[in-house]
Scaffold this motif. Sequence first.
Motif, PDB file in Angstrom:
ATOM      1  N   ALA A 120       6.718 -27.743 -17.914  1.00  0.00           N
ATOM      2  CA  ALA A 120       8.162 -27.533 -17.744  1.00  0.00           C
ATOM      3  C   ALA A 120       8.498 -26.044 -17.714  1.00  0.00           C
ATOM      4  O   ALA A 120       9.384 -25.616 -16.971  1.00  0.00           O
ATOM      5  CB  ALA A 120       8.928 -28.241 -18.861  1.00  0.00           C
ATOM      6  N   ARG A 124      10.456 -24.219 -14.684  1.00  0.00           N
ATOM      7  CA  ARG A 124      11.648 -23.374 -14.869  1.00  0.00           C
ATOM      8  C   ARG A 124      11.437 -21.985 -14.262  1.00  0.00           C
ATOM      9  O   ARG A 124      12.324 -21.451 -13.592  1.00  0.00           O
ATOM     10  CB  ARG A 124      11.985 -23.246 -16.354  1.00  0.00           C
ATOM     11  CG  ARG A 124      12.752 -24.437 -16.909  1.00  0.00           C
ATOM     12  CD  ARG A 124      13.285 -24.166 -18.307  1.00  0.00           C
ATOM     13  NE  ARG A 124      12.255 -23.827 -19.275  1.00  0.00           N
ATOM     14  CZ  ARG A 124      11.502 -24.705 -19.930  1.00  0.00           C
ATOM     15  NH1 ARG A 124      11.671 -25.996 -19.729  1.00  0.00           N
ATOM     16  NH2 ARG A 124      10.586 -24.311 -20.790  1.00  0.00           N
ATOM     17  N   MET A 127      11.708 -22.206 -10.522  1.00  0.00           N
ATOM     18  CA  MET A 127      13.096 -22.400 -10.105  1.00  0.00           C
ATOM     19  C   MET A 127      13.877 -21.087 -10.188  1.00  0.00           C
ATOM     20  O   MET A 127      14.722 -20.823  -9.337  1.00  0.00           O
ATOM     21  CB  MET A 127      13.749 -23.489 -10.943  1.00  0.00           C
ATOM     22  CG  MET A 127      13.212 -24.884 -10.615  1.00  0.00           C
ATOM     23  SD  MET A 127      13.807 -26.176 -11.725  1.00  0.00           S
ATOM     24  CE  MET A 127      15.565 -26.034 -11.533  1.00  0.00           C
ATOM     25  N   LEU A 128      13.585 -20.276 -11.179  1.00  0.00           N
ATOM     26  CA  LEU A 128      14.235 -18.967 -11.280  1.00  0.00           C
ATOM     27  C   LEU A 128      13.870 -18.077 -10.097  1.00  0.00           C
ATOM     28  O   LEU A 128      14.569 -17.103  -9.806  1.00  0.00           O
ATOM     29  CB  LEU A 128      13.849 -18.274 -12.587  1.00  0.00           C
ATOM     30  CG  LEU A 128      14.490 -18.856 -13.848  1.00  0.00           C
ATOM     31  CD1 LEU A 128      13.883 -18.224 -15.097  1.00  0.00           C
ATOM     32  CD2 LEU A 128      15.994 -18.649 -13.822  1.00  0.00           C
ATOM     33  N   ARG A 133      14.538 -27.739  -7.529  1.00  0.00           N
ATOM     34  CA  ARG A 133      14.094 -28.715  -8.546  1.00  0.00           C
ATOM     35  C   ARG A 133      13.423 -29.909  -7.886  1.00  0.00           C
ATOM     36  O   ARG A 133      12.510 -30.498  -8.442  1.00  0.00           O
ATOM     37  CB  ARG A 133      15.308 -29.150  -9.387  1.00  0.00           C
ATOM     38  CG  ARG A 133      14.978 -30.203 -10.428  1.00  0.00           C
ATOM     39  CD  ARG A 133      14.068 -29.595 -11.495  1.00  0.00           C
ATOM     40  NE  ARG A 133      13.650 -30.571 -12.463  1.00  0.00           N
ATOM     41  CZ  ARG A 133      12.429 -31.104 -12.497  1.00  0.00           C
ATOM     42  NH1 ARG A 133      11.520 -30.769 -11.611  1.00  0.00           N
ATOM     43  NH2 ARG A 133      12.106 -31.974 -13.422  1.00  0.00           N
TER      44      ARG A 133
END
Length: 170
Positions: A120, A124, A127-128, A133
């Motif tokens: 996870a 994250r 995604m940054l 997603r």
Amino acid sequence: CRASAPVETPVATAVSAPPAEAPAEAPVEAPVEAPAAPVAPPVAAPAPDSLQAMLDAALGGYPFEFLPVSSVLTRANDDHLEAVASVLRQWPESVVAVEGHTDNTASPGISRDLGARQAAAVVRALMLRGVTRRQVRALGVGSAQPIDDNATPEGRRHNRRVSLRVVSGG
């Protein structure tokens, strides 16, 4: 003899009839359509094996690094995360499983939970960096899929990893 200057023809969208009072020999403005812009052929999505090779190359054979027994990524991962994100941004329809693996020094439940938290954290971080997603799925595998012998420190180190597995090439 005097040369005539070129005349620029305006672009029209419809044919206009000559005015009623114009002589019959007056030219009628013909419609001129602008040429269509060339359309680039669609780029085919890479086969899953090709996309997997691109992701593996982006990682350069180095595992993601975390603080000991945690899901906190270290700054040493920044270049690899950006390289992976760059590949995934090129192929927005692709789907990748981000799988967290551990050694077998803890119970299976604890190992699976740690693997899930580490996966996870990578999701994250991607995604940054502009990965959607929809493209990434975090999975905690734990100690169920070792790639080396857990009896040695080096083997356990190899088994502690987050891997990227292409689910769909897009």
